[in-house]
Design a protein around this motif. Structure first.
Motif, short mmCIF file in Angstrom:
data_model
loop_
_atom_site.label_atom_id
_atom_site.label_comp_id
_atom_site.label_asym_id
_atom_site.label_seq_id
_atom_site.Cartn_x
_atom_site.Cartn_y
_atom_site.Cartn_z
N ARG A 1 0.83 -1.26 -0.11
CA ARG A 1 0.03 -0.01 -0.09
C ARG A 1 0.87 1.28 0.01
N HIS A 2 2.15 1.01 -0.37
CA HIS A 2 3.15 2.23 -0.63
C HIS A 2 2.45 3.07 -1.78
N PHE A 3 1.82 4.22 -1.09
CA PHE A 3 0.99 5.21 -2.13
C PHE A 3 2.11 5.95 -3.05
N ALA B 1 -4.92 3.59 -1.07
CA ALA B 1 -4.09 3.70 -0.14
C ALA B 1 -4.16 5.06 0.61
N ASN B 2 -4.41 6.20 -0.18
CA ASN B 2 -4.30 7.52 0.16
C ASN B 2 -5.17 8.47 -0.60
N HIS C 1 -6.04 11.33 -0.36
CA HIS C 1 -5.77 12.78 -0.55
C HIS C 1 -4.68 13.03 -1.53
N LEU C 2 -4.21 12.22 -2.40
CA LEU C 2 -3.18 12.44 -3.31
C LEU C 2 -3.75 13.28 -4.41
#
Length: 74
Positions: A20-22, A51-52, A54-55
């Motif tokens: 999950r390393h965005f 995963a995030n 907010h990107l």
């Protein structure tokens, strides 16, 4: 730096360690765009957003790729 194969290998190793390393997922999207594979780029950006959420950059690229897929340009 133009070495997409090496960059992709680095991203794949990172994702093996942390799926999950965005940042890696977003980077994979960029690599796929450079390779011309919009479908895989969209998948990578969508996984990055999972995963995030907010990107902003990944959201913008995913929206652009969805629009292109639907026959619309953004």
């Amino acid at each position: 730096m133009g070495e997409l194969g090496k960059s992709r290998a680095d991203v794949e190793r990172t994702l093996e360690l942390e799926p999950r390393h965005f940042g890696a997922l977003s980077g994979l999207g960029q690599i796929e765009l450079q390779r011309g594979d919009r479908e895989e780029a969209l998948k990578a950006f969508e996984h990055a957003l999972d995963a995030n959420p907010h990107l902003a950059g990944a959201r913008k690229m995913a929206a652009r790729l969805r629009a292109q897929k639907a026959g619309r340009e953004l």
